[in-house]
Every structure is written in structure tokens, then in C-alpha cells.
Design an enzyme around this catalytic site. Structure first.
Site, PDB file in Angstrom:
ATOM      1  N   GLY A  11       0.838  -1.206   0.000  1.00 40.33           N
ATOM      2  CA  GLY A  11       0.000   0.000   0.000  1.00 40.33           C
ATOM      3  C   GLY A  11       0.868   1.250   0.000  1.00 40.33           C
ATOM      4  O   GLY A  11       1.888   1.294   0.671  1.00 40.33           O
ATOM      5  N   ARG A  72       0.900  -4.887  -5.190  1.00 38.11           N
ATOM      6  CA  ARG A  72       1.101  -6.096  -4.390  1.00 38.11           C
ATOM      7  C   ARG A  72       1.255  -7.201  -5.438  1.00 38.11           C
ATOM      8  O   ARG A  72       0.275  -7.637  -6.022  1.00 38.11           O
ATOM      9  CB  ARG A  72      -0.096  -6.372  -3.493  1.00 38.11           C
ATOM     10  CG  ARG A  72      -0.441  -5.198  -2.550  1.00 38.11           C
ATOM     11  CD  ARG A  72      -1.483  -5.619  -1.530  1.00 38.11           C
ATOM     12  NE  ARG A  72      -2.230  -4.492  -0.967  1.00 38.11           N
ATOM     13  CZ  ARG A  72      -1.837  -3.744   0.052  1.00 38.11           C
ATOM     14  NH1 ARG A  72      -0.701  -3.983   0.640  1.00 38.11           N
ATOM     15  NH2 ARG A  72      -2.601  -2.762   0.502  1.00 38.11           N
ATOM     16  N   ASP A 103       5.176  -5.455   5.696  1.00 37.99           N
ATOM     17  CA  ASP A 103       5.565  -6.851   5.959  1.00 37.99           C
ATOM     18  C   ASP A 103       5.607  -7.713   4.693  1.00 37.99           C
ATOM     19  O   ASP A 103       6.513  -8.528   4.523  1.00 37.99           O
ATOM     20  CB  ASP A 103       4.684  -7.485   7.054  1.00 37.99           C
ATOM     21  CG  ASP A 103       3.207  -7.272   6.837  1.00 37.99           C
ATOM     22  OD1 ASP A 103       2.821  -6.679   5.805  1.00 37.99           O
ATOM     23  OD2 ASP A 103       2.420  -7.699   7.702  1.00 37.99           O
ATOM     24  N   THR A 126       4.508   2.194   5.547  1.00 36.82           N
ATOM     25  CA  THR A 126       3.111   1.763   5.685  1.00 36.82           C
ATOM     26  C   THR A 126       2.409   2.648   6.701  1.00 36.82           C
ATOM     27  O   THR A 126       3.011   3.011   7.724  1.00 36.82           O
ATOM     28  CB  THR A 126       2.998   0.292   6.143  1.00 36.82           C
ATOM     29  OG1 THR A 126       1.651   0.054   6.590  1.00 36.82           O
ATOM     30  CG2 THR A 126       3.934  -0.063   7.283  1.00 36.82           C
ATOM     31  N   ASP A 128       0.171   1.733   8.620  1.00 33.29           N
ATOM     32  CA  ASP A 128      -0.311   0.924   9.752  1.00 33.29           C
ATOM     33  C   ASP A 128       0.594   0.954  10.992  1.00 33.29           C
ATOM     34  O   ASP A 128       0.156   0.602  12.082  1.00 33.29           O
ATOM     35  CB  ASP A 128      -0.483  -0.541   9.326  1.00 33.29           C
ATOM     36  CG  ASP A 128      -1.657  -0.728   8.385  1.00 33.29           C
ATOM     37  OD1 ASP A 128      -2.383   0.254   8.132  1.00 33.29           O
ATOM     38  OD2 ASP A 128      -1.849  -1.858   7.896  1.00 33.29           O
ATOM     39  N   ASP A 130       2.844  -1.116  11.786  1.00 37.14           N
ATOM     40  CA  ASP A 130       2.798  -2.465  12.369  1.00 37.14           C
ATOM     41  C   ASP A 130       4.082  -3.252  12.148  1.00 37.14           C
ATOM     42  O   ASP A 130       4.047  -4.450  11.887  1.00 37.14           O
ATOM     43  CB  ASP A 130       1.595  -3.237  11.787  1.00 37.14           C
ATOM     44  CG  ASP A 130       1.671  -3.366  10.280  1.00 37.14           C
ATOM     45  OD1 ASP A 130       2.501  -2.671   9.666  1.00 37.14           O
ATOM     46  OD2 ASP A 130       0.906  -4.163   9.723  1.00 37.14           O
ATOM     47  N   ARG A 172      -4.846  -2.937   8.998  1.00 37.83           N
ATOM     48  CA  ARG A 172      -5.280  -4.286   8.631  1.00 37.83           C
ATOM     49  C   ARG A 172      -5.324  -5.232   9.838  1.00 37.83           C
ATOM     50  O   ARG A 172      -6.329  -5.846  10.111  1.00 37.83           O
ATOM     51  CB  ARG A 172      -4.359  -4.852   7.548  1.00 37.83           C
ATOM     52  CG  ARG A 172      -4.982  -5.996   6.797  1.00 37.83           C
ATOM     53  CD  ARG A 172      -3.983  -6.732   5.951  1.00 37.83           C
ATOM     54  NE  ARG A 172      -2.880  -5.902   5.553  1.00 37.83           N
ATOM     55  CZ  ARG A 172      -2.583  -5.586   4.308  1.00 37.83           C
ATOM     56  NH1 ARG A 172      -3.336  -6.016   3.338  1.00 37.83           N
ATOM     57  NH2 ARG A 172      -1.505  -4.867   4.042  1.00 37.83           N
ATOM     58  N   GLY A 186     -10.204  12.666  21.622  1.00 39.36           N
ATOM     59  CA  GLY A 186     -11.045  12.528  22.812  1.00 39.36           C
ATOM     60  C   GLY A 186     -12.150  11.500  22.623  1.00 39.36           C
ATOM     61  O   GLY A 186     -13.271  11.673  23.120  1.00 39.36           O
ATOM     62  N   ALA A 214     -22.748  15.550  25.060  1.00 39.61           N
ATOM     63  CA  ALA A 214     -23.790  15.560  24.030  1.00 39.61           C
ATOM     64  C   ALA A 214     -23.401  14.602  22.909  1.00 39.61           C
ATOM     65  O   ALA A 214     -24.229  13.917  22.343  1.00 39.61           O
ATOM     66  CB  ALA A 214     -23.949  16.964  23.489  1.00 39.61           C
TER      67      ALA A 214
HETATM   68  O1  F6P Z   1      -1.429  -1.644   4.844  1.00 38.15           O
HETATM   69  C1  F6P Z   1      -1.996  -0.413   4.586  1.00 38.15           C
HETATM   70  C2  F6P Z   1      -3.492  -0.531   4.368  1.00 38.15           C
HETATM   71  O2  F6P Z   1      -4.013   0.764   4.099  1.00 38.15           O
HETATM   72  C3  F6P Z   1      -4.276  -1.193   5.506  1.00 38.15           C
HETATM   73  O3  F6P Z   1      -4.535  -0.322   6.569  1.00 38.15           O
HETATM   74  C4  F6P Z   1      -5.491  -1.655   4.777  1.00 38.15           C
HETATM   75  O4  F6P Z   1      -6.067  -2.767   5.424  1.00 38.15           O
HETATM   76  C5  F6P Z   1      -4.973  -2.057   3.429  1.00 38.15           C
HETATM   77  O5  F6P Z   1      -3.760  -1.345   3.242  1.00 38.15           O
HETATM   78  C6  F6P Z   1      -5.912  -1.788   2.284  1.00 38.15           C
HETATM   79  O6  F6P Z   1      -5.311  -2.210   1.115  1.00 38.15           O
HETATM   80  P1  F6P Z   1      -5.882  -1.916  -0.348  1.00 38.15           P
HETATM   81  O7  F6P Z   1      -5.684  -0.466  -0.632  1.00 38.15           O
HETATM   82  O8  F6P Z   1      -5.075  -2.788  -1.233  1.00 38.15           O
HETATM   83  O9  F6P Z   1      -7.337  -2.274  -0.316  1.00 38.15           O
END
Ligand code: F6P
Length: 321
Positions: A11, A72, A103, A126, A128, A130, A172, A186, A214
Site C-alpha cells: 500500500g 502487491r 511486511d 506503511t 499501519d 505495524d 489491517r 477525545g 452531548a
Molecule cells: O497496509 C496499509 C493498508 O491501508 C491497511 O490499513 C489496509 O487494510 C490495506 O492497506 C488496504 O489495502 P488496499 O488499498 O489494497 O485495499
């Protein structure tokens, strides 16, 4: 090494262009020839590899997306695909690669090194966040600021209409986008895949704090087993008196101008990656830990960490009174 190539894969993430620029210019600074590979590993397999110079990366540091494009790649997951990629690399006498991604990118790179013995250094790109081996990934800071901006706007409507909004954010398998953006907007609750949702506790908390508020915002990470739609339905069921709306932020979180933090991170890691390759490093990701560049083997970097910082989850609860 004389010739290196850079690619972006997986991504896209804001700051990837700053990373490409840094690799190209640090390569040239060190007397190397630098190539750019189009569309991630697909471009290696199909030979979409172009020479880069200092000018080809001018005026891109502030742009989101990736000028090299990304993908990908299914073909690179096969041995035949990787063999074709290696042959293309050999044709151009490319000695080493810098790959920017997450990853999936590093898993592919590890296989490629094992089979064809090509030096590769990775940069964490990325939204994420992660990956192990870096405090932050390139793109994360921009993405969470995009979420904060969107949720602040949603809050205006929520407050004006006395509504409860469920906002689904990306990630993800990771709740880090949800957690940090939740604290900084918040949010009354944050639901993440790393922690099992205790609906009873959330419902009780919403009820208890009713007189104080509210509007209510519940942030749900898309990777959470249930996702925003299910969560919104459950809340509607349990609290028929709340006016509930769902907002799924989606790919808006991946675009836009990178923040200063992401530009600096990408620039530092781009330079470090080139210097690492020259120093003989391979099979590692350059990351930033406590402000210092550190290299982590791909296999460790891709280990998704489930140990979310408990202080962050506690803060959401304490501050949502
Ligand atoms: O890994 C980055 C990310 O944006 C994730 O947060 C998300 O799940 C995924 O890629 C979405 O991928 P795509 O754009 O291929 O649908």
C-alpha cells in the site's frame, strides 16, 4: 557496489516519495548509479526499471503517493517470478536494492535474498505502523493526522445533533492508527484487534458518562474482528435512544502531503539505507528507535506485535469521563 535500484511496494504511504528522493540523492552523493523500479516487485519481474538522477526526484518531497507507483505483486510470490526479476537485475548489472514497504515487501525480499543472494535493505513504508524495529513507520504520522482532522469535523456534527458516531479507521491487523487518533480526538472508546471487545463495559461507560456529554465518538480499527458496521449495529440495539451514525474513513487516510515528521523520517532512513548497503549490510530494515537509526533483520521486523502499550488504552478510559 556500483549500481542500486529503489522500489516501493504494498500500500502507498505518504512519505514514500521523500524516501525515494533520499535514496536517489544519497546514492548519487556516494558515487553510485541509481535506478527506479516501477510498480513494486511487478516492475522487477517485467523489467520496468529506469535510470534516476537528482532531477528526477526534484519537487516530490511534499507529494503523497509514490512516483514509482506500487503494487502487491502476485508473480513475485512465485519462484518463476523471482527468477525473472533476478535476470532483469543482472541485465542492468544492479548490485543491490532498497525496498520501501511493509511486511509483505520484506517477506518477498527475504525470499529473494535466500534464493539469489542479492543485497537488499528495507525502509518501513506503511500507514499501519505495524512493524518491529522502528518506533514509527513512514506514513503513519500523516495518516493519524488525517484521521484527527476528519474526526474533529465529525465531532462538530455529532455535537450539534447529540449523536454517537462510530468511525472506522484503517489498520489491517493493527489498532495503532485507532489508538493514537482516538486519544487525540477525545474518543469515548477505541476498539482494536489486539484487545477483545468488552461490549458490556463500553455500554456501561457510555451510560455512566451520559450526563457529561452531548456527542460520542467510538473509533473502530478496520482490523477489529467486527468492523464498524457490526459495532454500529450493536450499539443501536443496546442503546435505541442514541442517534447512531457510521463513518468509514477509507483510503482518504493513505493520501495527502506527508507531515514534517514523515518527511524527516523518510529522508533519514533513505540515507541510512544507502550507507548501510555500502557498508555491506543486507536483509535488514532501517528503522528509527528512540531517535537513532537501527537495523533489524527482515524476519524480526515483520513480526507483528500484539503487545499494545497498555498506557495508551488506559488513557482512553481515564479521559473519557
Ligand atoms: O497496509 C496499509 C493498508 O491501508 C491497511 O490499513 C489496509 O487494510 C490495506 O492497506 C488496504 O489495502 P488496499 O488499498 O489494497 O485495499
Amino acid at each position: 557496489i556500483k549500481n542500486i535500484a529503489v522500489l516501493t511496494s504494498g500500500g502507498d504511504a505518504p512519505g514514500m516519495n521523500a524516501g525515494i528522493r533520499a535514496v536517489v540523492r544519497a546514492g548519487i552523493y556516494n558515487g553510485l548509479n541509481v535506478f527506479g523500479v516501477k510498480r513494486g516487485y511487478d516492475g522487477l519481474v517485467n523489467g520496468e526499471i529506469v535510470p534516476m538522477d537528482a532531477k528526477s526526484v526534484a519537487n516530490i518531497i511534499q507529494r503523497g503517493g509514490t512516483i514509482l507507483k506500487t503494487a502487491r505483486s502476485d508473480e513475485f510470490r512465485t519462484y518463476e517470478g523471482r527468477k525473472k526479476a533476478f535476470e532483469n537485475i543482472q541485465k542492468l548489472e544492479i548490485d543491490a536494492l532498497v525496498v520501501i514497504g511493509g511486511d509483505g515487501t520484506f517477506t518477498g525480499a527475504s525470499k529473494f535474498i535466500e534464493e539469489f543472494d542479492i543485497p537488499i535493505i528495507g525502509m518501513p513504508g506503511t500507514i499501519d505502523n505495524d512493524l518491529a524495529g522502528t518506533d514509527f513507520t513512514i506514513g503513519y504520522d500523516t495518516a493519524i493526522n488525517t484521521v484527527v482532522d476528519a474526526v474533529d469535523k465529525i465531532r462538530d456534527t455529532a455535537e450539534s445533533h447529540d449523536r454517537l458516531f462510530v468511525v472506522e479507521v484503517m489498520g489491517r491487523d493493527s489498532g495503532l492508527i485507532a489508538l493514537r487518533s482516538g486519544i487525540s480526538t477525545g474518543a469515548e472508546a477505541v476498539l482494536i484487534p489486539e484487545i477483545k471487545v468488552d461490549y458490556d463495559a463500553i455500554m456501561k461507560r457510555l451510560d455512566k458518562t451520559r450526563k457529561n456529554k452531548a456527542s460520542r465518538i467510538i473509533i473502530v480499527a478496520e482490523g477489529d474482528k467486527e468492523g464498524g458496521i457490526v459495532v454500529a449495529d450493536k450499539i443501536k440495539e443496546n442503546f435505541p435512544h442514541y442517534d447512531v451514525r457510521l463513518s468509514i474513513l477509507g483510503h482518504i487516510q493513505r493520501g495527502g502531503r506527508p507531515t514534517c515528521m514523515d518527511r524527516v523520517l523518510a529522508s533519514r532512513l533513505g540515507v541510512a539505507s544507502v550507507e548501510g548497503l555500502i557498508a555491506g549490510r543486507r536483509g535488514e530494515m532501517a528503522g528509527l528507535i528512540c531517535g537513532e537509526v537501527q537495523f533489524t533483520p527482515f524476519k524480526k521486523a515483520i513480526k507483528h506485535l500484539d503487545d499494545i502499550n497498555e498506557n495508551l488504552t488506559r488513557i482512553v478510559e481515564i479521559l473519557s469521563l
